[in-house]
Write a protein that holds these residues in place. Structure first.
Motif, short mmCIF file in Angstrom:
data_model
loop_
_atom_site.label_atom_id
_atom_site.label_comp_id
_atom_site.label_asym_id
_atom_site.label_seq_id
_atom_site.Cartn_x
_atom_site.Cartn_y
_atom_site.Cartn_z
N GLY A 1 0.81 -1.22 0.00
CA GLY A 1 0.00 0.00 0.00
C GLY A 1 0.84 1.26 0.00
N GLN A 2 0.37 2.23 0.79
CA GLN A 2 0.93 3.57 0.84
C GLN A 2 2.47 3.62 0.91
N ALA A 3 3.06 2.75 1.73
CA ALA A 3 4.50 2.80 1.96
C ALA A 3 5.31 2.43 0.72
N THR A 4 4.72 1.69 -0.19
CA THR A 4 5.50 1.19 -1.34
C THR A 4 4.91 1.61 -2.69
N TRP A 5 3.69 2.14 -2.70
CA TRP A 5 2.96 2.38 -3.95
C TRP A 5 3.76 3.17 -4.99
N GLU A 6 4.32 4.30 -4.55
CA GLU A 6 5.03 5.16 -5.48
C GLU A 6 6.24 4.44 -6.07
N ARG A 7 6.96 3.71 -5.21
CA ARG A 7 8.13 2.96 -5.70
C ARG A 7 7.71 1.83 -6.64
N SER A 8 6.52 1.27 -6.38
CA SER A 8 6.01 0.22 -7.28
C SER A 8 5.80 0.78 -8.68
N ILE A 9 5.18 1.95 -8.76
CA ILE A 9 4.91 2.58 -10.06
C ILE A 9 6.24 2.87 -10.78
N VAL B 1 -0.23 -5.03 -10.03
CA VAL B 1 -1.44 -5.69 -9.54
C VAL B 1 -1.44 -5.62 -8.01
N THR B 2 -2.56 -5.15 -7.45
CA THR B 2 -2.61 -4.95 -5.99
C THR B 2 -3.81 -5.66 -5.36
N CYS B 3 -3.56 -6.21 -4.18
CA CYS B 3 -4.64 -6.91 -3.47
C CYS B 3 -4.82 -6.36 -2.07
N GLY B 4 -4.03 -5.33 -1.70
CA GLY B 4 -4.17 -4.88 -0.32
C GLY B 4 -3.36 -3.65 -0.02
N ALA B 5 -3.59 -3.09 1.14
CA ALA B 5 -2.96 -1.82 1.52
C ALA B 5 -2.67 -1.84 3.02
N THR B 6 -1.82 -2.78 3.42
CA THR B 6 -1.52 -2.97 4.84
C THR B 6 -1.03 -1.69 5.52
N THR B 7 -0.27 -0.85 4.79
CA THR B 7 0.31 0.35 5.42
C THR B 7 -0.50 1.61 5.19
N GLY B 8 -1.67 1.47 4.57
CA GLY B 8 -2.50 2.65 4.31
C GLY B 8 -2.97 2.65 2.87
N ALA B 9 -4.12 3.29 2.62
CA ALA B 9 -4.78 3.15 1.32
C ALA B 9 -4.54 4.30 0.37
N ALA B 10 -3.81 5.35 0.81
CA ALA B 10 -3.57 6.48 -0.08
C ALA B 10 -2.26 6.29 -0.82
#
Ligand code: ZN
Length: 343
Positions: free
Chosen positions: A244-252, A262-271
Motif C-alpha cells: 500500500g501507501q509505503a510502497t505504492w510510489e516505488r512500485s509505479i 497488480v494490488t490486493c491490499g494496503a496494509t500500510t495505508g490506502a492512499a
C-alpha cells in the motif's frame, strides 16, 4: 465446542478461548472438525474493526481451514463423513451472473469465512459443500491450512489478472508475507524471473531458497534503483503490490514500459500517489485483485497436490494461544504462515 471468540473489537487481548454451543449445518452445508487454521492479516483488521470492518459480535476469526467432515446435512456424492478436506475461504450465492460465470468473488453476496461469517478458530465450523476440497493423504492439515487464502490471492493476481508470461521480470514486495511466499512460487512456476524484497538478511536468504532470482533489502537499499539495475534499466514487467501507501510510489516507478501493477491490499495505508505522466507515457496498467474464484483456487491446488507449490509454515501454535499468534503476526518477524492447531 471450544473456540476463540471476540466479543469486542480491539487488541489481541479481546481473543478469548471459551466453550460455546456446537454449530449446526444448514441445508447445503457440512460440519467440519477443524484440525488446523492459518492466520491472515485479514484476521487482524477484522479484530481491530478498522476501516469499516465492523462485524456482528461475538465473532470467530479464521479464513483458512483444514480438517475432517463430521456430517453433511444432506448426502453428497463423493464426500463422506471422515473425509479430510481443505476449505475454500469464499462463499457466494451460486446463482447470480457473476457466480455462474465463475467470478464468485465479484458476487454481491460474497462472504469470507472468519470475516463476515464465523471461521476456523474453533473445533467445529459450518461450511457450504462447494467449499470442500478433498485432501490427498500426503498433505498434513497444518500445511493445507496455510494454502487457500494466500495462494488463491496470489494466483488471481499473477495468473488471472496480470497474465504473467515466461521470461518476464516480476517484483514481489515483502517476500516473508503469506502472499509474498505464494507469489514468488507462482511467478517461478510460470517461468518468470523473480525479484523479491524483504526487511532483513535472514528473510532475504529465505526468499532466495523459495526461488527468488534476486533479492533487495527494502529498508537498506533503493528498491527502484535496484530493480532498474537488475533489469538493465528496463524495469519490472509485473509488480505484486500488497503493502500500500509505503510502497505504492516505488512500485509505479519500478515498472517497465507497458508494465502491470497488480494490488490486493494496503496494509500500510490506502492512499497511494500516482504520477499520471508515468501512467500514460509508459502505458502502464493498474490492476485490482480481490481474493479469487473457486476455479482459481482449484487450479492452484492442482500444482500444490503435485508438489509444484508449497505453503510456507513459520510456526504452529495450539488454538488457545491465538492471542500469542496475533502478537507474533503483528511483530512481522515471521516468514510464511502462522498456523493454529486444533486438537
Ligand atoms: Zn452470486
Amino acid at each position: 465446542m471450544n473456540a476463540v471468540l471476540m466479543h469486542e473489537h480491539g487488541g489481541p487481548e479481546v481473543l478469548k478461548y471459551e466453550e460455546i454451543q456446537d454449530p449446526m449445518a444448514a441445508p447445503g452445508e457440512a460440519l467440519v472438525r477443524v484440525r488446523a487454521c492459518a492466520l491472515n492479516h485479514l484476521d487482524i483488521w477484522t479484530r481491530k474493526g478498522e476501516a469499516g470492518r465492523h462485524i456482528a459480535l461475538p465473532h470467530i476469526l479464521g479464513n483458512d481451514i483444514a480438517g475432517e467432515v463430521v456430517s453433511l446435512r444432506t448426502p453428497v456424492e463423493g464426500i463422506a463423513p471422515g473425509e479430510r478436506v481443505m476449505v475454500s475461504p469464499g462463499t457466494s450465492c451460486g446463482r447470480c451472473a457473476q457466480c455462474l460465470s465463475g467470478e464468485d468473488s465479484s458476487c454481491r453476496n460474497y462472504r469470507i469465512l472468519g470475516y463476515q461469517i464465523w471461521g476456523g478458530y474453533a473445533e467445529l465450523v459450518r461450511v457450504p459443500v462447494p467449499n470442500l476440497i478433498p485432501l490427498p493423504g500426503h498433505v498434513p492439515f497444518e500445511e493445507a491450512a496455510a494454502f487457500p487464502l494466500v495462494f488463491l490471492t496470489a494466483w488471481r493476481m499473477l495468473v488471472t489478472r496480470a497474465r504473467v508470461r515466461v521470461g518476464e521480470d516480476v517484483l514481489v514486495w515483502a517476500a516473508g508475507s503469506g502472499v509474498g511466499t505464494a507469489a514468488i512460487q507462482i511467478a517461478k512456476l510460470h517461468g518468470a524471473r523473480v525479484i523479491a524484497t524483504a526487511g532483513s538478511p535472514a528473510k532475504l536468504e529465505q526468499a532466495r531458497k523459495l526461488g527468488a532470482d534476486a533479492v533487495i533489502d527494502h529498508h537498506a537499499q533503493d528498491v527502484v534503483a535496484e530493480v532498474k539495475r537488475l533489469t538493465s534499466r528496463k524495469g519490472a514487467d509485473v509488480v505484486v503490490e500488497h503493502v500500500g501507501q509505503a510502497t505504492w510510489e516505488r512500485s509505479i516507478l519500478s515498472l517497465a514500459h507497458r508494465g502491470r501493477l497488480v494490488t490486493c491490499g494496503a496494509t500500510t495505508g490506502a492512499a497511494g500517489a500516482t504520477e499520471l505522466r508515468y501512467l500514460f507515457a509508459k502505458q502502464l496498467s493498474l490492476l485490482g485483485s480481490y481474493m479469487g474464484s473457486k476455479g482459481d483456487l482449484l487450479e492452484a491446488t492442482r500444482y500444490y497436490f503435485a508438489h509444484r507449490l508449497k505453503p510456507v509454515v513459520h510456526t504452529v501454535l495450539p488454538l488457545p494461544e491465538a492471542r500469542r499468534a496475533h502478537e507474533m503476526m503483528e511483530r512481522s518477524e515471521h516468514f510464511g504462515k502462522i498456523v493454529l492447531q486444533v486438537a
